[in-house]
Structure formats: structure tokens, C-alpha cells
Enzyme design. Structure first.
Site, PDB file in Angstrom:
ATOM      1  N   LYS A 115       0.844  -1.209   0.000  1.00 56.15           N
ATOM      2  CA  LYS A 115       0.000   0.000   0.000  1.00 56.15           C
ATOM      3  C   LYS A 115       0.874   1.252   0.000  1.00 56.15           C
ATOM      4  O   LYS A 115       0.516   2.257  -0.615  1.00 56.15           O
ATOM      5  CB  LYS A 115      -0.959   0.017   1.201  1.00 56.15           C
ATOM      6  CG  LYS A 115      -1.921  -1.151   1.200  1.00 56.15           C
ATOM      7  CD  LYS A 115      -3.367  -0.790   0.925  1.00 56.15           C
ATOM      8  CE  LYS A 115      -4.090  -2.003   0.422  1.00 56.15           C
ATOM      9  NZ  LYS A 115      -5.491  -2.086   0.565  1.00 56.15           N
ATOM     10  N   LYS A 197      -3.431 -10.763  -7.469  1.00 61.17           N
ATOM     11  CA  LYS A 197      -4.676 -11.016  -6.737  1.00 61.17           C
ATOM     12  C   LYS A 197      -5.831 -10.180  -7.306  1.00 61.17           C
ATOM     13  O   LYS A 197      -5.629  -9.033  -7.709  1.00 61.17           O
ATOM     14  CB  LYS A 197      -4.382 -10.670  -5.268  1.00 61.17           C
ATOM     15  CG  LYS A 197      -5.548 -10.354  -4.395  1.00 61.17           C
ATOM     16  CD  LYS A 197      -5.111  -9.971  -2.985  1.00 61.17           C
ATOM     17  CE  LYS A 197      -5.714  -8.612  -2.638  1.00 61.17           C
ATOM     18  NZ  LYS A 197      -6.172  -8.400  -1.302  1.00 61.17           N
ATOM     19  N   LYS A 200     -10.354  -5.157  -5.286  1.00 64.49           N
ATOM     20  CA  LYS A 200     -11.407  -4.140  -5.389  1.00 64.49           C
ATOM     21  C   LYS A 200     -10.922  -2.916  -6.123  1.00 64.49           C
ATOM     22  O   LYS A 200     -11.678  -2.221  -6.766  1.00 64.49           O
ATOM     23  CB  LYS A 200     -11.712  -3.616  -3.973  1.00 64.49           C
ATOM     24  CG  LYS A 200     -12.586  -4.434  -3.144  1.00 64.49           C
ATOM     25  CD  LYS A 200     -12.668  -3.717  -1.792  1.00 64.49           C
ATOM     26  CE  LYS A 200     -13.218  -4.638  -0.747  1.00 64.49           C
ATOM     27  NZ  LYS A 200     -12.824  -4.270   0.589  1.00 64.49           N
TER      28      LYS A 200
HETATM   29  P1  ATP Z   1      -7.882  -4.219  -1.799  1.00 69.47           P
HETATM   30  O1  ATP Z   1      -7.551  -5.266  -2.793  1.00 69.47           O
HETATM   31  O2  ATP Z   1      -8.526  -3.017  -2.390  1.00 69.47           O
HETATM   32  O3  ATP Z   1      -6.760  -3.903  -0.890  1.00 69.47           O
HETATM   33  P2  ATP Z   1      -9.371  -6.317  -0.655  1.00 69.47           P
HETATM   34  O4  ATP Z   1     -10.228  -6.750  -1.797  1.00 69.47           O
HETATM   35  O5  ATP Z   1      -8.195  -7.137  -0.289  1.00 69.47           O
HETATM   36  O6  ATP Z   1      -8.982  -4.806  -0.846  1.00 69.47           O
HETATM   37  P3  ATP Z   1     -10.209  -6.410   2.101  1.00 69.47           P
HETATM   38  O7  ATP Z   1     -11.269  -5.709   2.839  1.00 69.47           O
HETATM   39  O8  ATP Z   1      -8.822  -6.002   2.406  1.00 69.47           O
HETATM   40  O9  ATP Z   1     -10.388  -6.216   0.569  1.00 69.47           O
HETATM   41  O10 ATP Z   1     -10.374  -7.968   2.279  1.00 69.47           O
HETATM   42  C1  ATP Z   1     -11.519  -8.603   2.795  1.00 69.47           C
HETATM   43  C2  ATP Z   1     -11.334 -10.097   2.860  1.00 69.47           C
HETATM   44  O11 ATP Z   1     -11.316 -10.665   1.542  1.00 69.47           O
HETATM   45  C3  ATP Z   1     -10.042 -10.559   3.515  1.00 69.47           C
HETATM   46  O12 ATP Z   1     -10.309 -11.696   4.314  1.00 69.47           O
HETATM   47  C4  ATP Z   1      -9.159 -10.933   2.362  1.00 69.47           C
HETATM   48  O13 ATP Z   1      -8.224 -11.913   2.727  1.00 69.47           O
HETATM   49  C5  ATP Z   1     -10.173 -11.470   1.376  1.00 69.47           C
HETATM   50  N1  ATP Z   1      -9.722 -11.317  -0.007  1.00 69.47           N
HETATM   51  C6  ATP Z   1      -9.492 -10.148  -0.653  1.00 69.47           C
HETATM   52  N2  ATP Z   1      -9.113 -10.370  -1.919  1.00 69.47           N
HETATM   53  C7  ATP Z   1      -9.113 -11.719  -2.093  1.00 69.47           C
HETATM   54  C8  ATP Z   1      -8.817 -12.573  -3.201  1.00 69.47           C
HETATM   55  N3  ATP Z   1      -8.458 -12.098  -4.374  1.00 69.47           N
HETATM   56  N4  ATP Z   1      -8.928 -13.901  -3.026  1.00 69.47           N
HETATM   57  C9  ATP Z   1      -9.312 -14.410  -1.839  1.00 69.47           C
HETATM   58  N5  ATP Z   1      -9.598 -13.661  -0.755  1.00 69.47           N
HETATM   59  C10 ATP Z   1      -9.507 -12.329  -0.867  1.00 69.47           C
END
Ligand code: ATP
Ligand code: LTN
Length: 334
Positions: A115, A197, A200
Site C-alpha cells: 500500500k 490477486k 477491489k
Molecule cells: P484491496 O484489494 O482493495 O486492498 P481487498 O479486496 O483485499 O482490498 P479487504 O477488505 O482487504 O479487501 O479484504 C476482505 C477479505 O477478503 C479478507 O479476508 C481478504 O483476505 C479477502 N480477499 C481479498 N481479496 C481476495 C482474493 N483475491 N482472493 C481471496 N480472498 C480475498
């Protein structure tokens, strides 16, 4: 332990719209585990402040996240689903716990490094101490298990270290939690760059399936998913695109890699991608319907938020007071 059941705690940041990665990596497991545990789920709005938010949109996103938890199948009358910012004990314990991890430990966190690189113009102190607030979230409820995607594993480890360090000095105050990482779906990758990955915050909307995407959009995005030049459906490291689609299909249907390979033997990528798209669209359809109903029912959501905020504050307050007392802070005169 509440009511004889073990305690499960998890949450997501209230930023943007949830993705299929959030759903398969976390939310779906929460729903599957919710009967077995006493569960608490937070809308992690304080964590979202580490990035600049536009206030009106942020408020809307937080509400939407709350409704998505419920639409996905978490019952807010059985599970405690609440707003992190409504329970002041999170910020208070967060401060106390800030005095336990060392700078070097926090500097090693890969989410912080990622980040910080992505938002070089705003590397604020909150971004750095993010895992400490997360530790406070978890430790306040004497949590036994925390279901998260694999990217959060490191944050769970530092939470355990903080709990053990505190307990080691002051006696047993916190339960030391375990991470729960599902076998499939723990890391859903981008549909456009399957080495990264699914996120969002991806700028390319084709890379990400959002939970509120309509059926046609979902199918179109899967059709465009980046794969490779072979045409065999099998799970291999050098085929990250196809392996990711197999993970998605497996996480939704519960089928193993071998079963999926057999099911699509002799078929081309086109029909496999269509099957994955349709399966995902079918899975999300009831969630989307329920979401639309919930967002329209303001009084129901308001009522459950209020009741759950109070419940969370009650449990959190108990742990906070215990920690304050052990640290030697002077008790309030009542
Ligand atoms: P960003 O990618 O914008 O940083 P994020 O999508 O990782 O955000 P979070 O709120 O940080 O969103 O994550 C929420 C939950 O979703 C966490 O438990 C995280 O491990 C899971 N998660 C996020 N992205 C993935 C993914 N691509 N595959 C599996 N689990 C995920
Ligand atoms: N950092 C987490 C969100 C989060 C969380 C928590 C998850 C904040 N506090 C407590 C589990 C338990 C993330 O998913 N990015």
C-alpha cells in the site's frame, strides 16, 4: 467462549464494492462456519480511513457492505454484525496495543509495503499501525478463529504475537486466535493478470468480478479472461489463468480439481469459460436479489445495526477494562 460455542471474528474494509475474491476467500466461508461458532463480523470503517475517502460515498459503501454480509446469508439476529467505528473500545485497545509491537515487526508487513508503494503520496501513520487496530478488533472478543483470505495471514501472526507478548507480561488477558484459511478460493486472481490477486481497487474493471455485476457482465468478463495458448483444462503452475478459473469453479461447486479436469476433458476454453461464468452468475443471483430488498428496507437494517452495536460494545468493554486494569491504569470511580 460465549454460550459454550467457540468465537469466530472477521470483517472487511468498507471501501469500494466487494469482489468475487472477497466472497470466495472470506464471506462464503463465514456463512458456512456461522452455525458452528458464535460469530461477530465488523464493517471495518476505521481501517478504511488509511486511504482518503469521499465522505458521502464512504457512508454509502459501509451500508452496502453491511447489507452484503446479510444478503450473503449471515443472519444479523443470530450473528453480531456491527460497525467498528460504533464501538469505541476498538480505538482504545488499539492505542494500548500500539505499545507492544516493534517498528521492525510492522515494517515487515507486506500489505503495508504494497500500500505504501501504491499510495506514495499518503503513507500515513495509520497505514503503518493498521495491523495493530486489526489485532484490537480480534482480541477484544476473545476470538478463537478468524476466517480470512491468505493475504491476511501475516496480520493474524502479528495479532498472535501481540496477544502472547501482552499475556506473557500481564497474565492471561487475551485468547490467542487462529487464522482459518479455506482450502480453495483463498486467493482468487485477477482475470486479466492471473499472477496478481483480484482486487477491489483494480483499475481494469474486466479484471474483477464485482458481487453486484449483472449476469451478462459476469459472463462477458469470464469470456475475456486471460488464459494461455494450449487448450487443455488442467491445473498447472504455468497455466495461472486456467488454474484460477478452476479455483473459482471449484470454490463455487465444491468440486475437486480432478473432477473439474474430468468434467471438461476434450472441451475447449470457450465452453469452460462459459460454464464458469454461468455458475458464478447463478451463485450470485439470490445474493443480489436479497441485497436489493435489504437496501430498500431501511428500518430493518437500522434496527439490527443498533442492537448489534450494543451487543458488540458490551463484550468489547469487558475485555478493554480487563486490559486497562492489568496495565495499571487507574480504575474509574463509579
Ligand atoms: P484491496 O484489494 O482493495 O486492498 P481487498 O479486496 O483485499 O482490498 P479487504 O477488505 O482487504 O479487501 O479484504 C476482505 C477479505 O477478503 C479478507 O479476508 C481478504 O483476505 C479477502 N480477499 C481479498 N481479496 C481476495 C482474493 N483475491 N482472493 C481471496 N480472498 C480475498
Ligand atoms: N485487514 C482486513 C480487514 C480486517 C479484519 C479485521 C479481518 C480488519 N480487522 C479483523 C479479520 C479480523 C482485510 O481483510 N484487509
Amino acid at each position: 467462549m460465549l454460550d459454550g460455542k467457540k468465537i469466530l471474528y472477521s470483517g472487511m474494509q468498507a471501501t469500494g464494492t466487494l469482489t468475487l475474491g472477497n466472497y470466495l476467500g472470506a464471506l462464503k466461508n463465514w456463512v458456512n462456519m456461522s452455525e458452528e461458532y458464535e460469530c461477530l463480523y465488523g464493517v471495518m470503517d476505521l481501517h478504511s480511513l488509511t486511504l482518503r475517502q469521499e465522505p458521502a460515498e464512504f457512508r454509502k459503501n459501509a451500508r452496502s457492505l453491511y447489507a452484503l454480509y446479510v444478503a450473503a446469508g449471515l443472519d444479523p439476529e443470530k450473528n453480531c454484525i456491527y460497525y467498528q467505528s460504533h464501538v469505541s473500545a476498538h480505538a482504545e485497545l488499539g492505542w494500548l496495543l500500539n505499545c507492544f509491537p516493534y517498528m521492525g515487526e510492522l515494517q515487515r508487513m507486506t500489505q503495508y509495503k504494497d500500500k505504501a508503494a501504491k499510495h506514495a503520496e499518503n503513507i500515513n501513520a495509520g497505514l503503518f499501525t493498521y495491523p495493530v487496530l486489526m489485532a484490537a478488533d480480534i482480541l477484544l472478543y476473545q476470538t478463537d478463529v478468524v476466517p480470512v483470505g491468505v493475504d491476511q495471514k501475516q496480520h493474524l501472526e502479528i495479532t498472535r504475537d501481540i496477544a502472547q507478548r501482552f499475556n506473557g507480561i500481564f497474565g492471561e488477558v487475551f485468547t490467542v486466535p487462529e487464522a482459518y484459511i479455506g482450502k480453495i478460493g483463498a486467493k482468487i486472481m485477477s482475470l486479466q493478470e492471473p499472477e496478481r490477486k483480484m482486487s477491489k481497487s483494480d483499475e481494469n474493471a474486466n479484471a474483477t468480478i464485482y458481487l453486484l455485476d449483472d449476469r451478462d457482465t459476469i459472463i462477458r468478463k469470464f469470456k475475456r479472461a486471460v488464459t494461455d495458448s494450449e487448450s487443455v483444462i488442467c491445473y498447472r503452475e504455468d497455466k495461472p489463468g486456467i488454474s484460477n478459473l478452476m479455483d473459482i469453479y471449484g470454490a463455487v461447486t465444491g468440486r475437486s480439481k480432478e473432477e473439474i479436469e474430468r468434467e471438461f476433458e476434450g472441451q475447449g476454453y470457450g465452453s469452460f469459460k462459459l460454464a464458469v461464468g454461468e455458475t458464478v452468475a447463478d451463485e450470485l443471483e439470490p445474493l443480489q436479489k436479497r441485497y436489493a430488498e435489504l437496501i430498500a428496507d431501511k428500518s430493518y437494517i437500522d434496527r439490527v445495526i443498533k442492537a448489534n452495536d450494543e451487543k458488540a460494545a458490551y463484550y468489547a468493554g469487558k475485555t478493554l477494562r480487563k486490559a486497562q486494569k492489568k496495565l495499571g491504569l487507574t480504575e474509574r470511580i463509579r
